[in-house]
Design a protein around this motif. Structure first.
Motif, PDB file in Angstrom:
ATOM      1  N   ASN A  94      -8.178  20.564   3.984  1.00 30.32           N
ATOM      2  CA  ASN A  94      -6.888  20.803   3.351  1.00 30.32           C
ATOM      3  C   ASN A  94      -7.073  21.662   2.108  1.00 30.32           C
ATOM      4  O   ASN A  94      -8.161  21.768   1.544  1.00 30.32           O
ATOM      5  CB  ASN A  94      -6.188  19.482   3.012  1.00 30.32           C
ATOM      6  N   SER A  95      -5.991  22.305   1.713  1.00 26.57           N
ATOM      7  CA  SER A  95      -5.942  23.154   0.524  1.00 26.57           C
ATOM      8  C   SER A  95      -6.967  24.287   0.524  1.00 26.57           C
ATOM      9  O   SER A  95      -7.598  24.569  -0.496  1.00 26.57           O
ATOM     10  CB  SER A  95      -6.124  22.296  -0.734  1.00 26.57           C
ATOM     11  N   PRO A 153      -9.399  15.094   2.315  1.00 25.92           N
ATOM     12  CA  PRO A 153      -8.245  14.647   1.539  1.00 25.92           C
ATOM     13  C   PRO A 153      -8.556  14.008   0.197  1.00 25.92           C
ATOM     14  O   PRO A 153      -7.808  14.188  -0.760  1.00 25.92           O
ATOM     15  CB  PRO A 153      -7.560  13.641   2.484  1.00 25.92           C
ATOM     16  N   ARG A 208       2.626  18.169   7.420  1.00 20.53           N
ATOM     17  CA  ARG A 208       1.405  18.309   6.620  1.00 20.53           C
ATOM     18  C   ARG A 208       1.717  18.787   5.213  1.00 20.53           C
ATOM     19  O   ARG A 208       2.687  19.509   4.988  1.00 20.53           O
ATOM     20  CB  ARG A 208       0.454  19.332   7.276  1.00 20.53           C
ATOM     21  N   HIS A 225      -0.553  20.576   1.754  1.00 21.35           N
ATOM     22  CA  HIS A 225      -1.752  21.391   1.521  1.00 21.35           C
ATOM     23  C   HIS A 225      -2.099  22.220   2.756  1.00 21.35           C
ATOM     24  O   HIS A 225      -3.283  22.446   3.049  1.00 21.35           O
ATOM     25  CB  HIS A 225      -2.944  20.518   1.124  1.00 21.35           C
ATOM     26  N   VAL A 226      -1.066  22.660   3.479  1.00 22.69           N
ATOM     27  CA  VAL A 226      -1.265  23.437   4.689  1.00 22.69           C
ATOM     28  C   VAL A 226      -1.396  24.916   4.331  1.00 22.69           C
ATOM     29  O   VAL A 226      -0.737  25.415   3.419  1.00 22.69           O
ATOM     30  CB  VAL A 226      -0.102  23.205   5.679  1.00 22.69           C
ATOM     31  N   GLY A 235      -4.624  21.318   6.525  1.00 25.42           N
ATOM     32  CA  GLY A 235      -3.772  20.479   5.696  1.00 25.42           C
ATOM     33  C   GLY A 235      -4.146  19.014   5.772  1.00 25.42           C
ATOM     34  O   GLY A 235      -5.180  18.624   6.327  1.00 25.42           O
ATOM     35  N   TRP A 236      -3.288  18.204   5.197  1.00 20.16           N
ATOM     36  CA  TRP A 236      -3.486  16.760   5.126  1.00 20.16           C
ATOM     37  C   TRP A 236      -2.293  16.099   5.805  1.00 20.16           C
ATOM     38  O   TRP A 236      -1.140  16.376   5.457  1.00 20.16           O
ATOM     39  CB  TRP A 236      -3.594  16.350   3.659  1.00 20.16           C
ATOM     40  N   ALA A 283      -8.244  15.247   6.872  1.00 15.56           N
ATOM     41  CA  ALA A 283      -8.047  16.691   6.890  1.00 15.56           C
ATOM     42  C   ALA A 283      -7.787  17.152   8.321  1.00 15.56           C
ATOM     43  O   ALA A 283      -8.465  16.731   9.255  1.00 15.56           O
ATOM     44  CB  ALA A 283      -9.266  17.399   6.310  1.00 15.56           C
TER      45      ALA A 283
END
Length: 429
Positions: free
Chosen positions: A45-46, A64, A290, A292-293, A307-308, A314
């Motif tokens: 993620n992110s 995550p 999701r 943080h995509v 993402g999360w 993740a």
């Protein structure tokens, strides 16, 4: 969501309709719909995300809970729906921004493992040589920032890095311009509403900073930046307040996707902003909610990757969205000009292609236009047509100002009165 089996059925049906001549207007078969594509090999993620020559690069990210920070750089090719591992980014981090300018990808800012925390790193990736080098650090240390590349009227590409967070302080309003050609940074007019984990995207004429966290809550803010005048304007708020979202632009419209909202930490929201009317529309939701995509556009499609999710881990999910756009290739259109036929050879082309309109007569040439548009719907080239039975023009992949256009998909539109026919042209460099 359309399954791959249904997609194949629709494609066969469309081919039959075209063959027997039923279609009489412009069509967009899978408008406003999602389909599942090949998963990213490494769930995270992110990360940062960028595009070079129609391929997607997903860089960095973490799991995550932030116990593992990645240097991973994976390339996705939408044309083959496949992934390839590339050279890793030198500095492991998440919450970074990535952008492409002058044929290179820049990974900027972010936060690293505990003890390293947020940074101002700027590392350049060359997709051609598959190598990384360090560049001038960003002036303001931050993570959860956004970045977009803007091409000026003089065809100079610069990266604008906006917003973010620098630790225990409120989000920052920093707006810093990076010029890859000189490897220098310049401070610009700050973001009116300081935010972190916002989405920053560019159209042909403006940059938009959408959503994010304003320290106390999720934001609906939508602010427009004009790099030519270095000024900001407040625009219509996004309907769903959210942070940790992704965004992309197609045909001059902004699509804000996913995120963390007041109603759920794993949003499926997909909202379209039209800068021409300053209005928002609700579109088909993302199948896998999701935050943080990583979101990016390749041609006419948008990809939401990683993402999360609700499962608490993740994601590797890769979903493709096809917006309902205005410029489409048309087949067998009922055209007012009898016997008129448009031919483009070669197509795809590298140096030049010949566009021929056959069957024109003098009485049909009034109000006739032949124009080239890019994928954002921007007019890049216009041609005069002479009604001599066969009107042929040669296009060398340049615009009306004599500048070379980048490789990509373009649309050739022949129009008279309210009738038109549009064909796709692929320019290769």
């Amino acid at each position: 969501m359309i399954s791959r089996r249904d997609e194949n059925i629709y494609i066969i049906l469309l081919a039959v309709l075209v063959f027997i001549g039923i279609i009489g207007s412009e069509v967009s078969v899978f408008a406003d719909s999602w389909i599942r594509k090949a998963d990213m090999p490494t769930g995270r993620n992110s990360p940062g995300i960028a595009v070079f020559e129609s391929k997607v690069y997903v860089i960095g990210g973490s799991n995550p809970v932030g116990l593992q920070y990645f240097r991973i750089n994976e390339e996705y090719d939408p044309s083959t729906d496949s992934w390839v591992m590339k050279a890793s980014m030198p500095t492991p981090r998440r919450g970074l921004a990535a952008a492409t300018a002058n044929g290179k990808i820049y990974a900027i800012g972010g936060t690293g493992p505990w003890g390293v925390c947020w940074n101002n790193e700027n590392e350049e990736y060359n997709p051609v040589t598959n190598t990384w080098i360090k560049k001038a650090d960003m002036p303001t240390i931050r993570w959860g920032l956004g970045a977009a590349t803007f091409r000026s009227k003089t065809a100079i590409e610069k990266i604008y890095v906006i917003g973010g967070w620098a630790g225990n302080n409120p989000p920052v309003a920093a707006n810093e311009e990076y010029d890859p050609s000189t490897n220098t940074w310049t401070t610009k007019t700050p973001l009116p509403t300081p935010r972190q984990y916002l989405a920053v995207v560019a159209t042909e004429t403006r940059i938009y900073a959408v959503g994010g966290w304003d320290y106390s809550s999720m934001s609906r803010a939508n602010e427009e930046y004009d790099p030519e005048t270095n000024t900001w304007s407040i625009k219509a708020d996004m309907p769903t307040a959210r942070g940790n979202l992704g965004a992309a632009t197609v045909m001059g419209k902004v699509y804000a996707i996913g995120g963390f909202s007041h109603s759920t930490p794993f949003e499926t929201a997909n909202e379209e902003y039209n800068p021409e009317t300053d209005t928002w529309s609700t579109k088909a939701p993302m199948p896998t909610g999701r935050q943080h995509v990583a979101v990016v556009a390749v041609g006419k499609n948008i990809y939401a990757i990683g993402g999360w999710s609700l499962q608490g881990h993740a994601q590797s999910v890769n979903e493709e969205y096809s917006p309902d756009i205005g410029v489409e290739e048309t087949q067998n259109v009922k055209f007012e000009m009898q016997n008129a036929k448009l031919t483009i050879l070669p197509n795809p082309f590298n140096r030049k292609t010949v566009i021929s309109v056959q069957g024109l007569v003098l009485s049909e040439a009034k109000n006739l236009s032949l124009q080239i548009y890019d994928l954002t719907g921007r007019l890049v080239k216009s041609f005069p047509l002479i009604p001599t039975g066969v009107a042929a023009v040669t296009w060398a992949g340049i615009d009306d100002f004599g500048k070379l256009l980048p490789a990509g998909v373009y649309f050739c539109k022949l129009e008279r009165s309210k009738s038109s026919v549009t064909y796709q042209i692929i320019l290769m460099r």
